[in-house]
Design an enzyme around this catalytic site. Structure first.
Site, PDB file in Angstrom:
ATOM      1  N   ILE A  31     -10.929  14.773  27.537  1.00 15.87           N
ATOM      2  CA  ILE A  31     -10.677  15.748  26.549  1.00 15.87           C
ATOM      3  C   ILE A  31     -10.247  15.357  25.281  1.00 15.87           C
ATOM      4  O   ILE A  31      -9.211  14.270  25.520  1.00 15.87           O
ATOM      5  CB  ILE A  31      -9.716  17.042  26.988  1.00 15.87           C
ATOM      6  CG1 ILE A  31      -9.531  18.045  25.910  1.00 15.87           C
ATOM      7  CG2 ILE A  31      -8.480  16.387  27.456  1.00 15.87           C
ATOM      8  CD1 ILE A  31      -8.742  19.583  26.463  1.00 15.87           C
ATOM      9  N   VAL A  54     -10.076  15.296  20.662  1.00 15.62           N
ATOM     10  CA  VAL A  54     -10.143  16.127  19.509  1.00 15.62           C
ATOM     11  C   VAL A  54     -10.105  15.084  18.415  1.00 15.62           C
ATOM     12  O   VAL A  54      -9.523  14.076  18.470  1.00 15.62           O
ATOM     13  CB  VAL A  54      -8.853  17.034  19.393  1.00 15.62           C
ATOM     14  CG1 VAL A  54      -8.982  17.585  18.160  1.00 15.62           C
ATOM     15  CG2 VAL A  54      -9.081  18.037  20.514  1.00 15.62           C
ATOM     16  N   GLU A  76      -5.851  13.299  35.469  1.00 18.90           N
ATOM     17  CA  GLU A  76      -4.991  12.128  35.499  1.00 18.90           C
ATOM     18  C   GLU A  76      -4.754  11.907  33.870  1.00 18.90           C
ATOM     19  O   GLU A  76      -5.395  12.171  33.056  1.00 18.90           O
ATOM     20  CB  GLU A  76      -5.699  10.792  35.721  1.00 18.90           C
ATOM     21  CG  GLU A  76      -5.646  10.808  37.197  1.00 18.90           C
ATOM     22  CD  GLU A  76      -6.854  11.294  37.935  1.00 18.90           C
ATOM     23  OE1 GLU A  76      -7.866  11.515  37.122  1.00 18.90           O
ATOM     24  OE2 GLU A  76      -6.846  11.512  38.986  1.00 18.90           O
ATOM     25  N   ASN A  94       1.037   8.894  27.314  1.00 23.58           N
ATOM     26  CA  ASN A  94       0.288   9.818  26.255  1.00 23.58           C
ATOM     27  C   ASN A  94       1.154  11.121  26.331  1.00 23.58           C
ATOM     28  O   ASN A  94       0.917  12.223  26.766  1.00 23.58           O
ATOM     29  CB  ASN A  94      -0.962  10.221  26.749  1.00 23.58           C
ATOM     30  CG  ASN A  94      -1.987  10.811  25.993  1.00 23.58           C
ATOM     31  OD1 ASN A  94      -1.416  11.432  24.786  1.00 23.58           O
ATOM     32  ND2 ASN A  94      -3.044  10.707  26.160  1.00 23.58           N
ATOM     33  N   TYR A 101      -0.580  19.786  28.419  1.00 30.61           N
ATOM     34  CA  TYR A 101      -0.799  20.169  29.812  1.00 30.61           C
ATOM     35  C   TYR A 101       0.168  20.917  30.183  1.00 30.61           C
ATOM     36  O   TYR A 101       0.162  21.896  30.896  1.00 30.61           O
ATOM     37  CB  TYR A 101      -1.086  19.069  30.640  1.00 30.61           C
ATOM     38  CG  TYR A 101      -2.358  18.183  30.218  1.00 30.61           C
ATOM     39  CD1 TYR A 101      -3.483  18.762  29.775  1.00 30.61           C
ATOM     40  CD2 TYR A 101      -2.504  16.671  30.165  1.00 30.61           C
ATOM     41  CE1 TYR A 101      -4.606  18.245  29.320  1.00 30.61           C
ATOM     42  CE2 TYR A 101      -3.422  16.043  29.619  1.00 30.61           C
ATOM     43  CZ  TYR A 101      -4.547  16.666  29.196  1.00 30.61           C
ATOM     44  OH  TYR A 101      -5.629  15.985  28.963  1.00 30.61           O
TER      45      TYR A 101
HETATM   46  C1  LIG Z   1      -4.448  15.253  23.586  1.00 28.08           C
HETATM   47  C2  LIG Z   1      -5.387  16.104  22.533  1.00 28.08           C
HETATM   48  C3  LIG Z   1      -6.399  16.380  23.130  1.00 28.08           C
HETATM   49  C4  LIG Z   1      -4.342  17.385  22.161  1.00 28.08           C
HETATM   50  O1  LIG Z   1      -5.587  18.150  21.115  1.00 28.08           O
HETATM   51  P1  LIG Z   1      -4.678  19.024  19.890  1.00 28.08           P
HETATM   52  O2  LIG Z   1      -5.703  19.458  19.304  1.00 28.08           O
HETATM   53  O3  LIG Z   1      -4.026  17.727  19.104  1.00 28.08           O
HETATM   54  O4  LIG Z   1      -3.517  19.784  20.889  1.00 28.08           O
HETATM   55  P2  LIG Z   1      -3.279  21.148  20.089  1.00 28.08           P
HETATM   56  O5  LIG Z   1      -2.970  20.962  18.683  1.00 28.08           O
HETATM   57  O6  LIG Z   1      -3.903  22.129  20.761  1.00 28.08           O
HETATM   58  O7  LIG Z   1      -1.547  21.072  20.630  1.00 28.08           O
HETATM   59  C5  LIG Z   1      -1.356  21.805  21.931  1.00 28.08           C
HETATM   60  C6  LIG Z   1      -0.042  21.325  22.410  1.00 28.08           C
HETATM   61  O8  LIG Z   1      -0.082  19.972  22.609  1.00 28.08           O
HETATM   62  C7  LIG Z   1       1.102  19.165  22.402  1.00 28.08           C
HETATM   63  N1  LIG Z   1       1.298  18.376  21.452  1.00 28.08           N
HETATM   64  C8  LIG Z   1      -0.096  18.015  20.577  1.00 28.08           C
HETATM   65  N2  LIG Z   1       0.101  17.161  19.704  1.00 28.08           N
HETATM   66  C9  LIG Z   1       1.360  16.556  19.879  1.00 28.08           C
HETATM   67  C10 LIG Z   1       2.211  15.701  19.435  1.00 28.08           C
HETATM   68  N3  LIG Z   1       1.576  14.831  18.430  1.00 28.08           N
HETATM   69  N4  LIG Z   1       3.218  15.387  19.812  1.00 28.08           N
HETATM   70  C11 LIG Z   1       3.575  16.123  20.912  1.00 28.08           C
HETATM   71  N5  LIG Z   1       3.152  17.256  21.481  1.00 28.08           N
HETATM   72  C12 LIG Z   1       1.904  17.561  20.879  1.00 28.08           C
HETATM   73  C13 LIG Z   1       1.954  20.515  22.089  1.00 28.08           C
HETATM   74  O9  LIG Z   1       2.671  20.756  23.110  1.00 28.08           O
HETATM   75  C14 LIG Z   1       1.162  21.596  21.579  1.00 28.08           C
HETATM   76  O10 LIG Z   1       1.763  22.647  21.562  1.00 28.08           O
HETATM   77  P3  LIG Z   1       2.159  23.627  20.374  1.00 28.08           P
HETATM   78  O11 LIG Z   1       1.258  23.509  19.267  1.00 28.08           O
HETATM   79  O12 LIG Z   1       2.306  24.860  20.484  1.00 28.08           O
HETATM   80  O13 LIG Z   1       3.315  22.577  19.797  1.00 28.08           O
HETATM   81  C15 LIG Z   1      -5.365  15.125  21.386  1.00 28.08           C
HETATM   82  O14 LIG Z   1      -4.333  14.688  20.758  1.00 28.08           O
HETATM   83  C16 LIG Z   1      -6.339  13.953  21.574  1.00 28.08           C
HETATM   84  O15 LIG Z   1      -7.689  14.175  21.174  1.00 28.08           O
HETATM   85  N6  LIG Z   1      -5.885  12.698  22.105  1.00 28.08           N
HETATM   86  C17 LIG Z   1      -6.486  11.591  22.249  1.00 28.08           C
HETATM   87  C18 LIG Z   1      -7.450  11.754  23.602  1.00 28.08           C
HETATM   88  C19 LIG Z   1      -6.572  11.928  24.687  1.00 28.08           C
HETATM   89  O16 LIG Z   1      -5.390  11.248  24.714  1.00 28.08           O
HETATM   90  N7  LIG Z   1      -6.915  12.793  25.517  1.00 28.08           N
HETATM   91  C20 LIG Z   1      -6.122  13.234  26.705  1.00 28.08           C
HETATM   92  C21 LIG Z   1      -6.428  12.112  27.849  1.00 28.08           C
HETATM   93  S1  LIG Z   1      -5.408  12.929  29.223  1.00 28.08           S
END
Ligand SMILES: CC(C)(COP(=O)(O)OP(=O)(O)OC[C@H]1O[C@@H](n2cnc3c(N)ncnc32)[C@H](O)[C@@H]1OP(=O)(O)O)[C@@H](O)C(=O)NCCC(=O)NCCS
Length: 158
Positions: A79, A81, A113, A118, A125
Site C-alpha cells: 500500500i 501513497v 507485514e 515504519n 494500521y
Molecule cells: C503508509 C502510507 C500508505 C500512509 O498513507 P497516508 O495517506 O499518508 O496516510 P493517512 O493520511 O491516511 O494517515 C492515516 C493515519 O496514519 C498515521 N500516519 C500517517 N502519516 C503519519 C506520520 N507521518 N506520522 C505518524 N503517523 C502517521 C496516522 O495515524 C494517521 O491518522 P490521522 O490522520 O488520524 O492522524 C504512506 O505513508 C506511504 O505510502 N508510505 C510509504 C509506503 C509504505 O510504507 N507503505 C506501507 C508498507 S507496510
C-alpha cells in the site's frame, strides 16, 4: 505533508490497470528503500489478487494497494501513497476500501507485514484496528542488516 487538503468526495478507488503501471512505478520509488520492480507488479494481475487504485478527479494516480487472497485470508502486500499526497487520509481511504472488499468477499482476516521502523504505517494500521500478532525476524532487506517485520491482522467484524 500534502500539497492540498484531502477531499474524499473528489477521489475514486477503482481496480488498478496495466496502463497505471508507469505511474505506480514512479510512486513506488518514492515509497520504499527496496521498491518492487515492475515485473512484480505485472505478476500481481491474477484472479486471486485485488489491485486498487486511488485517483483524483483529474485522473491522477494518488496511491494503490495490492492484496492477495488465499483461502480466507486477504494479505496486504503493498500500500503506497504518492509522497506529496501523504498525511491527508489517502492511505486510510485505501485501507478502508480494501478491507471492506475483502470482508464482502468472505475473507475472515486481513494480514500484513510492516517494517518495525515504519512508524507512520504502523500508526495507520493500529488506528484502523489492526492487532499485533508477532514478529518475523530478518524479513526485510536493509542497508546493512536485515530488518524485522511486525505481523498485524484485522479480523472481520462480527
Ligand atoms: C503508509 C502510507 C500508505 C500512509 O498513507 P497516508 O495517506 O499518508 O496516510 P493517512 O493520511 O491516511 O494517515 C492515516 C493515519 O496514519 C498515521 N500516519 C500517517 N502519516 C503519519 C506520520 N507521518 N506520522 C505518524 N503517523 C502517521 C496516522 O495515524 C494517521 O491518522 P490521522 O490522520 O488520524 O492522524 C504512506 O505513508 C506511504 O505510502 N508510505 C510509504 C509506503 C509504505 O510504507 N507503505 C506501507 C508498507 S507496510
Amino acid at each position: 505533508m500534502g500539497d492540498s487538503a484531502f477531499n474524499r468526495a473528489d477521489k475514486i478507488i477503482r481496480p488498478l490497470r496495466f496502463s497505471d503501471l508507469a505511474a505506480v512505478n514512479g510512486i513506488e520509488l518514492t515509497g520504499y528503500s527496496h521498491p518492487w520492480p515492475d515485473a512484480v507488479f505485472r505478476d500481481c494481475f491474477r484472479d486471486d489478487y485485488r489491485l486498487w487504485a486511488l485517483e483524483s478527479s483529474d485522473q491522477q494516480l494518488i496511491g494503490y494497494a495490492i492484496v492477495a487472497y488465499l483461502f480466507d485470508e486477504a494479505h496486504l502486500l503493498n500500500i503506497c501513497v504518492a509522497k506529496t499526497k501523504r498525511g491527508q487520509g489517502a492511505g486510510r481511504m485505501l485501507l478502508a476500501h480494501l478491507a471492506r472488499e475483502a470482508f464482502d468477499e468472505k475473507m475472515s482476516v486481513v494480514t500484513l507485514e510492516v517494517r518495525l521502523s515504519n512508524h507512520s504505517a504502523i500508526a495507520l494500521y493500529e488506528s484502523f484496528g489492526f492487532e499485533r500478532m508477532g514478529l518475523r525476524p530478518g524479513y526485510y532487506p536493509g542497508d546493512a542488516l536485515r530488518e524485522d517485520a511486525l505481523v498485524l491482522t484485522l479480523r472481520a467484524p462480527g
